[in-house]
Design an enzyme around this catalytic site. Structure first.
Site, PDB file in Angstrom:
ATOM      1  CB  ALA A 243      -9.916  -0.422   9.268  1.00 37.86           C
ATOM      2  CB  ALA A 244      -9.498   5.060   8.699  1.00 33.79           C
ATOM      3  N   PRO A 245     -12.130   4.925  11.560  1.00 34.99           N
ATOM      4  CG  PRO A 245     -12.684   6.568  12.983  1.00 34.99           C
ATOM      5  CD  PRO A 245     -13.093   5.711  12.004  1.00 34.99           C
ATOM      6  N   GLY A 246     -10.939   3.148  13.360  1.00 34.12           N
ATOM      7  CA  GLY A 246     -10.778   2.419  13.732  1.00 34.12           C
ATOM      8  C   GLY A 246     -11.854   1.743  15.267  1.00 34.12           C
ATOM      9  N   GLY A 247     -12.936   2.206  14.942  1.00 32.76           N
ATOM     10  CA  GLY A 247     -13.989   1.451  15.771  1.00 32.76           C
ATOM     11  C   GLY A 247     -14.326   0.799  15.885  1.00 32.76           C
ATOM     12  CE  LYS A 248     -19.455   0.402  11.564  1.00 28.61           C
ATOM     13  NZ  LYS A 248     -18.297   1.815  11.293  1.00 28.61           N
ATOM     14  CB  CYS A 373     -23.016   6.227   7.827  1.00 29.36           C
ATOM     15  SG  CYS A 373     -21.175   7.415   6.878  1.00 29.36           S
TER      16      CYS A 373
END
Length: 474
Positions: A243-248, A373
């Site tokens: 999950a980091a940094p948490g944007g999604k 990505c």
């Protein structure tokens, strides 16, 4: 036109990528010459920034229109009254697009030079100022207040603290030094702020440093597409496996109207803290973040209950996002990658381990979204082909919204299956030269098309789990 050389890669890595992009299926469909042209165009686009800065509005706290108006006012302040268009994406309603101006050609290079690391240089090309930790070298007599030229040491050859550097360096623009050379290299660990304030960057983008931090999240366009494709619903239990940094993660929670449970895992503790900080800043309470290795997230011992903490029981999530660790070869701008072929290909086993765990944790009827990505065939379409062979319970699903291109041929997937994938491939766009005049004349639909195409390299696949993996076949 291209102002920077194409991305510099080790020959073994360039040959590996070329073999993927010029595989038999692609060459048969496009012809060898067109396949080669597309590959060379991709290498060139990777060293340049995308044509738009994209920000996601935190719809949990404010309406898109309200934030759009605030942002428009902020940009006018930043650019001394210059009216930058701020566009709302028609298919991603919570995404705002700001065009990047450049490349700007007539910037006079100064005698006083500052050399920055490649990572810092990439950030400058996307609108950042130069922060002290990114500075590698500065001219001997540089004082605070001097107008200086900024260069990127794309191959990492400049020695920290050098007074001059004659190696490969790329001009990024001019700025005003906030500190003297002596202060920058004093060795004080607390010096982490702005070292040079950019005034004439080659690519002009807004700085989002502390700009509407509770309302906006700086995010590449394909990354914002991912949560929409997952399509989380209020009240569901969702897992973001890496999950980091948490944007999604925060996007998922906002789309669920902060109702339900979003579990976020990452195995690096300071990255988990970042997820928690972002959730707090954006006012989201449905997120629970844990420092935990995603490959061990499946609970094998059903006797002991961990009360909602990892590891988790099989088939206990409605939807799962696997934004997998990857070679990151789609990131832009990236002028040089020093990785060996072994490093570039090292993520494949980890991606499969995480995918296997995700399938087992997903409820029957649940949705699994896999994204990277990167641009490699092996980490994208070939992983999809492997997943469909390995897990008969999975079916590919059509994605909404679908603003990227189709998947790339070469992994043995059918044309119908390739249409269900999204590959964001910046090679489809010619090099841009954007100025205020061209923006005034541009149609909104053309600008949105460009934003969808001229972004980072990215990949998304969406699966549905048709039957339980707990049931034994007769």
């Amino acid at each position: 036109m291209s102002v920077f050389p194409k991305i510099s890669l080790r020959l073994e890595v360039e040959n590996y990528l070329k073999a993927g992009f010029m595989n038999k299926e692609v060459v048969s469909a496009l012809g060898k010459q067109e396949a080669e042209r597309k590959f060379e165009a991709l290498l060139s686009r990777l060293s340049h920034p995308p044509s738009f800065t994209t920000v996601r509005v935190n719809t949990h706290l404010a309406s898109v229109q309200h934030v759009k108006n605030l942002l428009f006012d902020e940009l006018q302040k930043q650019f001394n009254g210059l009216s930058f268009p701020v566009l709302q994406h028609p298919e991603l309603q919570d995404v705002l697009l700001i065009p990047v101006i450049g490349p700007r050609k007539n910037i006079k290079q100064q005698h006083c030079e500052v050399v920055v690391g490649a990572q810092c240089g990439s950030a400058v090309l996307r609108g950042a100022h130069v922060y002290v930790p990114g500075i590698v070298s500065a001219s001997k007599f540089m004082k605070a207040g001097d107008v200086v030229s900024i260069y990127s040491d794309i191959k990492g050859k400049c020695k920290k603290g050098a007074k001059e550097f004659d190696g490969t360096k790329i001009f990024l623009g001019n700025g005003i030094s906030e500190l003297s050379r002596r202060e920058i290299f004093s060795g004080l660990p607390e010096l982490k702020g702005i070292g040079v304030r950019m005034t004439e960057p080659v690519y002009l983008s807004p700085s989002f440093d502390n700009v509407l931090p509770s309302y906006l999240f700086l995010q590449n366009l394909p990354s914002a597409v991912v949560a929409h494709v997952l399509n989380p619903q209020p009240g569901e239990r969702i897992l973001d496996l890496c999950a980091a940094p948490g944007g999604k993660t925060t996007h998922i929670a906002a789309l669920m109207q902060d109702q339900g449970e979003v579990i976020a895992l990452d195995k690096i503790s300071n990255k988990v803290e970042k997820i928690k900080q972002n959730a707090l800043l954006l006012g989201l309470n449905s997120i629970r973040a844990f420092c935990f290795d995603g490959t061990k997230a499946l609970k094998l011992d059903v006797v002991k209950d961990t009360e909602g903490e990892p590891p988790f029981l099989p088939e206990s999530f409605d939807r799962i996002l696997l934004d997998a660790p990857c070679s990151g070869m789609g990131q832009r701008p990236n002028m040089a990658c020093t990785w060996t072929l072994k490093e570039v290909t090292s993520y494949l086993p980890l991606q499969r381990k995480l995918f296997t765990v995700a399938v087992q944790l997903l409820k029957p009827g649940g949705v699994l979204v896999y994204s990277t990505c990167t641009i490699t065939l092996a980490e994208n379409e070939e992983q999809v082909a492997w997943a469909l062979r390995t897990f008969p319970c999975l079916q590919l699903q059509h994605q909404e919204p679908h603003v990227g291109g189709e998947g790339m041929m070469g992994a043995g997937l059918s044309l119908e299956q390739l249409k269900q994938l999204q590959r964001f491939d910046p090679s489809v766009v010619r090099s841009q030269n954007t100025d205020m005049d061209s923006l005034r004349d541009a149609r909104i639909e053309d600008m949105v098309w460009l934003a969808n195409k001229d972004c980072i390299g990215f990949f998304i696949a969406k699966f549905i789990k048709c039957k339980s993996t707990q049931e034994k076949d007769p």
